[in-house]
Enzyme design. Sequence first.
Site, mmCIF file in Angstrom:
data_model
loop_
_atom_site.group_PDB
_atom_site.id
_atom_site.type_symbol
_atom_site.label_atom_id
_atom_site.label_comp_id
_atom_site.label_asym_id
_atom_site.label_seq_id
_atom_site.Cartn_x
_atom_site.Cartn_y
_atom_site.Cartn_z
ATOM 1 N N MET A 1 103.809 59.548 59.519
ATOM 2 C CA MET A 1 103.403 58.153 59.680
ATOM 3 C C MET A 1 101.999 58.078 60.231
ATOM 4 O O MET A 1 101.582 58.931 60.987
ATOM 5 C CB MET A 1 104.268 57.482 60.730
ATOM 6 C CG MET A 1 105.650 57.119 60.374
ATOM 7 S SD MET A 1 106.015 56.517 58.788
ATOM 8 C CE MET A 1 106.399 58.026 57.967
ATOM 9 N N SER A 296 104.665 58.549 49.835
ATOM 10 C CA SER A 296 103.579 59.221 50.556
ATOM 11 C C SER A 296 103.641 58.848 52.022
ATOM 12 O O SER A 296 104.154 57.792 52.388
ATOM 13 C CB SER A 296 102.228 58.782 50.005
ATOM 14 O OG SER A 296 101.910 57.478 50.476
ATOM 15 N N ASP A 297 103.075 59.696 52.869
ATOM 16 C CA ASP A 297 102.887 59.290 54.257
ATOM 17 C C ASP A 297 101.822 58.181 54.273
ATOM 18 O O ASP A 297 101.155 57.921 53.278
ATOM 19 C CB ASP A 297 102.489 60.489 55.126
ATOM 20 C CG ASP A 297 102.921 60.309 56.573
ATOM 21 O OD1 ASP A 297 103.015 59.153 57.022
ATOM 22 O OD2 ASP A 297 103.158 61.306 57.262
ATOM 23 N N CYS A 298 101.666 57.526 55.436
ATOM 24 C CA CYS A 298 100.898 56.272 55.500
ATOM 25 C C CYS A 298 99.472 56.504 56.012
ATOM 26 O O CYS A 298 99.341 56.784 57.171
ATOM 27 C CB CYS A 298 101.579 55.292 56.452
ATOM 28 S SG CYS A 298 103.350 55.104 56.199
ATOM 29 N N SER A 300 98.502 58.538 53.073
ATOM 30 C CA SER A 300 97.959 59.863 52.787
ATOM 31 C C SER A 300 97.090 59.889 51.532
ATOM 32 O O SER A 300 96.255 60.772 51.386
ATOM 33 C CB SER A 300 99.069 60.901 52.725
ATOM 34 O OG SER A 300 99.926 60.653 51.661
#
Length: 768
Positions: A1, A296-298, A300
Amino acid sequence: MAPAEHYLLLCVPILCFILSVSRPVFAERKPVFACDVTSNPGLMNFSFCDPSLDLKTRMDDLVSRLTLQEKFGWLVSGARGVSRLGIPNYEWWSEALHGVSYTGPGTKFASPVPGATSFPQVILTAGTFNESLFELIGKVVSTEARAMYNVGLAGLTFWSPNVNIFRDPRWGRGQETPGEDPLLSSKYGAAYVRGLQQTDDDNEERLKVAACCKHYTAYDLDNWKGIQRYTFNALVTQQDLDDTYQPPFKSCVLEGNVASVMCSYNQVNGKPTCGDPDLLAGVIRGEWKLNGYIVSDCDSLNEMFNSQHYTKTPEETAALAMKSGLDLNCGSFLITHAPAAVSRGLLNITDIDRAVANNFATLMRLGFFDGDPSNQLYGNLGAGDVCTPENQELAREVARQGIVLLKNTENSLPLSPTTIKSMAVIGPNANVTHTMLGNYEGTPCKYTTPLQGLMASVPTVYQPGCADVLCATAQVDDAKKIASTADAVVLVMGSDQSIERESLDRVNITLPGEQQNLITEVAKVSKGPVILVIMSGGGMDVQFAKDDPKITSILWVGFPGEAGGAAIADVIYGYYNPCGRLPMTWYPQSYVEQVDMTNMNMRPDPATGYPGRTYRFYTGPTVFKFGDGLSYSQFDHQLVTAPKLISIPLEEGHVCKSSTCWSIDAVERSCKNAAVNVHLRVKNVGNYSGSHTVLLFSSPPQVHNAAQKHLLGFEKLHLTPQAEGQVRFDIDVCKHLSVVDENGARKVALGEHVLHVGSLTHSLNVMI
Ligand SMILES: *[C@@H]1O[C@H](CO)[C@@H](O)[C@H](O)[C@H]1NC(C)=O
Ligand SMILES: *[C@@H]1O[C@H](CO)[C@@H](O)[C@H](O)[C@H]1NC(C)=O
Ligand SMILES: *[C@@H]1O[C@H](CO)[C@@H](O)[C@H](O)[C@H]1NC(C)=O
Ligand SMILES: *[C@@H]1O[C@H](CO)[C@@H](O)[C@H](O)[C@H]1NC(C)=O
Ligand SMILES: *[C@@H]1O[C@H](CO)[C@@H](O)[C@H](O)[C@H]1NC(C)=O
Ligand SMILES: *[C@@H]1O[C@H](CO)[C@@H](O)[C@H](O)[C@H]1NC(C)=O
């Protein structure tokens, strides 16, 4: 995150205030759902709104009705509704790592649910080694999550658990994980996911809430000496990848049937994970057959472009990620750049369709397209199902099962509340509330601090000893004064999120500031037992306390959750017999001075003196070991049955002569029937009832640079004094006794495998 600060910064106090007063507080909150046929009967005409049709038919119908522009709105976490089709906005990002969390914009705590049950941080839960408990926690959390969804306070998609391997003690997010062992992490991940996702009608097609295993993969460095996760390139051998980093993700998908996997910020061997077609489309979707979406992570993708400069244009980044198999972008990168990627011919509509179909399919499995949730399974859950006495009692139970007793000279614990007339409670963590939760927390139902827990049974005096855990200066004299007159002293020390957290790895693993000095000075003047309680995510070098005869007991309590203080008191007073085991190695400070955090290799390298990592590979000095943990009772193990020899039939045409052949492929055909049972008798030979975890390890023959030992299985049982119980391990030779070779292939080493349980060993010869 993304670091929480990003979001907190957007929410300066005055804005929050204005938003909360301008919202009509009397308005009943409603869950977000599509296909509200009650208020809009015309929606009944759409097949995608018809729950009697199969998922594929509904899916195809929905995708066929959307314009390309509308589809772009469903590639991002803040998804854009399509009002002409009765589809509202949907916020994908909610979290439930150890209870419903306020991290992520999808969840809020407000009337009628101001708080939710806050379980211990995961690293302590892992210490319970209780697989059914992992699942039960997930079940309770998903019930509270569904209840919060029903009252319009949460989403249905939760980006938990974190199953990265806790490779290095400095990692600020190690607290979120189930520890350093791939088997324990795999079992934790699958069980917690099942608890979150499984519906009571056991319909695999349906989801109670959708879980997400993150951060794929080899992600376990946040910010160490200025090296940032956003740009870190993890150099990982194929052997370590398949042997250590991937198994928890594989288990999440294959055993847990998880609905989502999140790719990480970092690169693996020069490729950003969210832009690696082999890792995403190849492994997650291809080999493991994920039924769900890859997120995706935030954010990424933004990092991939703006920090890593991995592609020349943002459209290329968008195209690369989607072609690699990404379905959903936490953030806004894809809604901004996917349209141009399509118009420039870098992306096809088919790529977009695949992604939105995976995303919508997940929402369909959650009942999002089935109309009013109050008419569905779980529709009856509401505020009354959150923070119930049972749920809160479970939070306390998890903490007591996880707490690890690391030292207890002369059985100084448990303390008897009838003989101890006064107690000094000292330390910067002695009366903390929020610290007990760890990160990715929510607002808890209530708190019981360690001081409150302890003073419920014995009169106490209290001194914090330091202003905070940094303990720049210690009030040694004040602390000594109360310690010297008390019958017993409890020091509650350790760390909090100012020491170890997301975006902050440690440099040192000693107790911060003047803590050690405070402990030692207090111990010197104490006349009775001195109990050192370490509240932390990662291990601490407390060798000084282990060696100090004045410190009679050491307890590690992780970040024990909302009921942590009650659980600590339960253990200290013997209302509960401790049974937790360390899920990670506690290294000495010299380890972190010698080893770069950036070195991803699990295996030692004699050429450079690199000592390797975790109990599987590291042979140097430790403060405490993986699996350490004492009880107030003693348990004896006896082997009942275990074969001495197992022969594996070779496949036809496979040539293997003993002088040249050290291992065989762990492929199904040759391993058919290659199963063994190991049967143990466990006896409680002490004076206390309690639970005991049997950890079965194996040391394989030393071929393929194998681990010196690895965990094969664990079983926990409860025994009253003098009672005996049996545990049975069904060992599949190819699955459990195999090792991963240099190319990532599973092999069964031929020769002597030594099985260990405590001090008991048994040799098992594997032959062809
Ligand atoms: C739904 O279908 C019926 C029958 O075909 C039609 O009369 C009605 O206009 C349709 N409603 C909408 C909103 O499309
Ligand atoms: C788009 O699809 C066509 C037809 O399937 C294919 O030939 C082409 O390579 C695709 N282009 C991209 C950028 O994927
Ligand atoms: C301990 O913490 C609780 C909760 O914050 C607080 O109400 C109480 O006053 C504190 N006790 C002492 C002695 O500081
Ligand atoms: C780590 O320990 C060293 C040696 O004691 C000290 O010089 C340094 O300031 C410590 N660093 C941090 C971040 O605590
Ligand atoms: C159990 O209690 C008995 C009687 O009090 C005592 O003699 C014995 O030493 C205790 N056993 C252990 C293992 O503590
Ligand atoms: C595992 O946890 C469950 C749920 O709290 C508990 O009932 C059970 O006794 C635990 N197992 C052992 C052996 O302690």
